[in-house]
Design a protein around this motif. Structure first.
Motif, PDB file in Angstrom:
ATOM      1  N   ARG A  41       0.850  -1.183   0.000  1.00 52.18           N
ATOM      2  CA  ARG A  41       0.000   0.000   0.000  1.00 52.18           C
ATOM      3  C   ARG A  41       0.890   1.238   0.000  1.00 52.18           C
ATOM      4  N   TYR A  43       1.098   5.448  -0.046  1.00 52.83           N
ATOM      5  CA  TYR A  43       0.344   6.627   0.386  1.00 52.83           C
ATOM      6  C   TYR A  43       0.896   7.857  -0.316  1.00 52.83           C
ATOM      7  N   HIS A  49      -4.840  12.361   1.003  1.00 54.59           N
ATOM      8  CA  HIS A  49      -4.588  11.063   1.634  1.00 54.59           C
ATOM      9  C   HIS A  49      -5.025   9.911   0.733  1.00 54.59           C
ATOM     10  N   THR A  51      -4.472   6.536  -1.518  1.00 56.28           N
ATOM     11  CA  THR A  51      -3.634   5.350  -1.423  1.00 56.28           C
ATOM     12  C   THR A  51      -3.637   4.606  -2.756  1.00 56.28           C
ATOM     13  N   ASN A  53      -3.016   0.679  -3.922  1.00 52.89           N
ATOM     14  CA  ASN A  53      -2.838  -0.681  -3.449  1.00 52.89           C
ATOM     15  C   ASN A  53      -2.346  -1.538  -4.613  1.00 52.89           C
TER      16      ASN A  53
END
Length: 72
Positions: A41, A43, A49, A51, A53
């Motif tokens: 993951r 960031y 914020h 992400t 994956n």
């Protein structure tokens, strides 16, 4: 006349030789994988914020998903 007969014989042998060879289709699936160093993951550093994956076969964000197994 002799050249014509020899030419036709060579063409006939070549066509016979190429027509008897068989080709085999490979039905093996090849999936695209991501390297192990990029998996996990991730960031973002902005205030949203967000992400990212990353798995072995997929890369997905909150709005989109890319797959190494399914192609569009």
């Amino acid at each position: 006349m002799n050249k014509l007969i020899k030419s036709l014989a060579v063409i006939g042998v070549a066509l016979t030789a190429f027509s008897t060879t068989t080709t085999h289709a490979s039905a093996k699936h090849h999936y695209v994988t991501t390297p192990t160093t990029l998996r996990g993951r991730w960031y973002s550093l902005n205030k949203a914020h967000e992400t990212l994956n990353i798995t072995k076969y997929t890369i997905q964000n909150g709005t989109w998903k890319l797959s190494g197994k399914k192609f569009f």
